[in-house]
Design a protein around this motif. Sequence first.
Motif, PDB file in Angstrom:
ATOM      1  N   LYS A   1       0.829  -1.216   0.000  1.00 46.23           N
ATOM      2  CA  LYS A   1       0.000   0.000   0.000  1.00 46.23           C
ATOM      3  C   LYS A   1       0.859   1.262   0.000  1.00 46.23           C
ATOM      4  O   LYS A   1       0.486   2.282  -0.589  1.00 46.23           O
ATOM      5  CB  LYS A   1      -0.947  -0.003   1.191  1.00 46.23           C
ATOM      6  N   TYR A   2       2.041   1.178   0.648  1.00 44.22           N
ATOM      7  CA  TYR A   2       2.934   2.338   0.648  1.00 44.22           C
ATOM      8  C   TYR A   2       3.548   2.551  -0.737  1.00 44.22           C
ATOM      9  O   TYR A   2       3.708   3.688  -1.192  1.00 44.22           O
ATOM     10  CB  TYR A   2       4.025   2.165   1.699  1.00 44.22           C
ATOM     11  N   VAL A   3       3.893   1.455  -1.402  1.00 41.03           N
ATOM     12  CA  VAL A   3       4.414   1.550  -2.772  1.00 41.03           C
ATOM     13  C   VAL A   3       3.349   2.137  -3.697  1.00 41.03           C
ATOM     14  O   VAL A   3       3.631   3.025  -4.514  1.00 41.03           O
ATOM     15  CB  VAL A   3       4.857   0.167  -3.285  1.00 41.03           C
ATOM     16  N   GLU A   4       2.119   1.674  -3.572  1.00 44.31           N
ATOM     17  CA  GLU A   4       1.038   2.170  -4.423  1.00 44.31           C
ATOM     18  C   GLU A   4       0.776   3.650  -4.181  1.00 44.31           C
ATOM     19  O   GLU A   4       0.564   4.418  -5.129  1.00 44.31           O
ATOM     20  CB  GLU A   4      -0.232   1.360  -4.165  1.00 44.31           C
ATOM     21  N   THR A   5       0.805   4.065  -2.924  1.00 49.39           N
ATOM     22  CA  THR A   5       0.578   5.475  -2.601  1.00 49.39           C
ATOM     23  C   THR A   5       1.678   6.351  -3.172  1.00 49.39           C
ATOM     24  O   THR A   5       1.419   7.417  -3.748  1.00 49.39           O
ATOM     25  CB  THR A   5       0.490   5.676  -1.077  1.00 49.39           C
ATOM     26  N   ALA A   6       2.931   5.908  -3.031  1.00 52.79           N
ATOM     27  CA  ALA A   6       4.058   6.673  -3.588  1.00 52.79           C
ATOM     28  C   ALA A   6       3.968   6.748  -5.105  1.00 52.79           C
ATOM     29  O   ALA A   6       4.222   7.803  -5.715  1.00 52.79           O
ATOM     30  CB  ALA A   6       5.374   6.041  -3.169  1.00 52.79           C
ATOM     31  N   ALA A   7       3.591   5.645  -5.741  1.00 51.24           N
ATOM     32  CA  ALA A   7       3.508   5.607  -7.201  1.00 51.24           C
ATOM     33  C   ALA A   7       2.435   6.553  -7.725  1.00 51.24           C
ATOM     34  O   ALA A   7       2.590   7.158  -8.802  1.00 51.24           O
ATOM     35  CB  ALA A   7       3.226   4.189  -7.668  1.00 51.24           C
ATOM     36  N   LYS A   8       1.337   6.720  -6.972  1.00 49.63           N
ATOM     37  CA  LYS A   8       0.228   7.568  -7.410  1.00 49.63           C
ATOM     38  C   LYS A   8       0.390   9.023  -7.001  1.00 49.63           C
ATOM     39  O   LYS A   8      -0.406   9.869  -7.406  1.00 49.63           O
ATOM     40  CB  LYS A   8      -1.083   7.026  -6.833  1.00 49.63           C
ATOM     41  N   SER A   9       1.416   9.320  -6.217  1.00 48.66           N
ATOM     42  CA  SER A   9       1.583  10.674  -5.698  1.00 48.66           C
ATOM     43  C   SER A   9       1.989  11.651  -6.790  1.00 48.66           C
ATOM     44  O   SER A   9       2.600  11.279  -7.803  1.00 48.66           O
ATOM     45  CB  SER A   9       2.634  10.692  -4.589  1.00 48.66           C
ATOM     46  N   LYS A  10       1.674  12.921  -6.585  1.00 51.01           N
ATOM     47  CA  LYS A  10       2.043  13.967  -7.544  1.00 51.01           C
ATOM     48  C   LYS A  10       3.556  14.155  -7.612  1.00 51.01           C
ATOM     49  O   LYS A  10       4.082  14.638  -8.614  1.00 51.01           O
ATOM     50  CB  LYS A  10       1.374  15.276  -7.154  1.00 51.01           C
ATOM     51  N   GLU A  11       4.251  13.767  -6.549  1.00 53.67           N
ATOM     52  CA  GLU A  11       5.708  13.939  -6.515  1.00 53.67           C
ATOM     53  C   GLU A  11       6.425  12.918  -7.394  1.00 53.67           C
ATOM     54  O   GLU A  11       7.571  13.133  -7.789  1.00 53.67           O
ATOM     55  CB  GLU A  11       6.210  13.783  -5.078  1.00 53.67           C
ATOM     56  N   ASN A  12       5.768  11.815  -7.687  1.00 53.62           N
ATOM     57  CA  ASN A  12       6.407  10.761  -8.474  1.00 53.62           C
ATOM     58  C   ASN A  12       6.390  11.111  -9.958  1.00 53.62           C
ATOM     59  O   ASN A  12       5.334  11.351 -10.538  1.00 53.62           O
ATOM     60  CB  ASN A  12       5.684   9.431  -8.245  1.00 53.62           C
ATOM     61  N   GLN A  13       7.556  11.096 -10.570  1.00 56.22           N
ATOM     62  CA  GLN A  13       7.691  11.402 -11.998  1.00 56.22           C
ATOM     63  C   GLN A  13       7.915  10.149 -12.833  1.00 56.22           C
ATOM     64  O   GLN A  13       8.150  10.240 -14.044  1.00 56.22           O
ATOM     65  CB  GLN A  13       8.861  12.368 -12.209  1.00 56.22           C
ATOM     66  N   CYS A  14       7.861   8.976 -12.212  1.00 56.29           N
ATOM     67  CA  CYS A  14       8.166   7.724 -12.909  1.00 56.29           C
ATOM     68  C   CYS A  14       6.904   6.890 -13.113  1.00 56.29           C
ATOM     69  O   CYS A  14       5.968   6.948 -12.305  1.00 56.29           O
ATOM     70  CB  CYS A  14       9.170   6.892 -12.097  1.00 56.29           C
ATOM     71  N   HIS A  15       6.897   6.104 -14.174  1.00 50.77           N
ATOM     72  CA  HIS A  15       5.847   5.117 -14.332  1.00 50.77           C
ATOM     73  C   HIS A  15       6.268   3.878 -13.559  1.00 50.77           C
ATOM     74  O   HIS A  15       7.338   3.325 -13.779  1.00 50.77           O
ATOM     75  CB  HIS A  15       5.626   4.767 -15.796  1.00 50.77           C
ATOM     76  N   VAL A  16       5.425   3.451 -12.631  1.00 53.34           N
ATOM     77  CA  VAL A  16       5.765   2.350 -11.733  1.00 53.34           C
ATOM     78  C   VAL A  16       4.834   1.177 -11.985  1.00 53.34           C
ATOM     79  O   VAL A  16       3.612   1.336 -12.008  1.00 53.34           O
ATOM     80  CB  VAL A  16       5.667   2.789 -10.257  1.00 53.34           C
ATOM     81  N   PHE A  17       5.424   0.014 -12.170  1.00 57.16           N
ATOM     82  CA  PHE A  17       4.662  -1.214 -12.327  1.00 57.16           C
ATOM     83  C   PHE A  17       5.004  -2.133 -11.175  1.00 57.16           C
ATOM     84  O   PHE A  17       6.171  -2.406 -10.918  1.00 57.16           O
ATOM     85  CB  PHE A  17       4.999  -1.890 -13.660  1.00 57.16           C
TER      86      PHE A  17
END
Length: 257
Positions: free
Chosen positions: A148-164
């Motif tokens: 859930k922490y990985v998913e939250t970080a991936a969806k955050s506005k601060e994240n500039q990467c596409h995360v799978f």
Amino acid sequence: METYQYGVALITATSMETAAVMQMYDWREINFDNDMQTYYETQFMRDNTFYKVVTTQQNAMGMTAAAALSMKLIEHFRPRYLIAVGIAAGVALKDVEEQIYGDVVVADEIWDYSTGKFVSPEESEIRYGNIGFLPRPAVIRMQSELRKYVETAAKSKENQCHVFIGAMATGSAVVANREILDKQIHSQFRHTAGLDMEAYGIAYAAENATAPRPAPIVIKSVSDFADSHKNDQYQKFAAYTSVEFARLLFEKYLPMT
């Protein structure tokens, strides 16, 4: 009762991956009299508290070197999280995930595709000429509360990467052949998204270390597609995106207390 001494330990397999990590902070060198390995430490602040980070690079590629160094990191520094960063091959099937260079793969399952038994071809559905292979894959799964922490970080506005978030296959050899992917990897774990040579060894070491054991997290970015076009052109970029997402994850989202 033993407690965690460092927030994060970052482990790399190549000098190019290490270069990306070293650009994150100013680091201080650490050495031990009984250990030839060189380590580097720094710290970051979160909620008015400083947390220590340590990093080091394997002396060789592969699962054996990864497991041995992971054990030393754990014994010396007792990190809460043991995070592998760097590059991997993107091997997701197109109907599962479209991948491009620099996409980040966070492993929710790590499995060793190279374990098994070589047999006569009639004994297995996986065949290479006159050789058959009976797989016995070993699997280590991400701790469920971490996803859930990985998913939250991936969806955050601060994240500039596409995360799978997907499965990472680990083996003892570099793969640049789609036949290996089709026969030995996708036939067992169709949803595999990444391929590397170290992840399983790191996760295994973390799960089998003495307490307190760190939570292993593998964050690697796509630098090639494990086919005949494999080259080094995108490795620096992939290492950069891997490290950037890892930093966002542990600096702002993973629980530290």
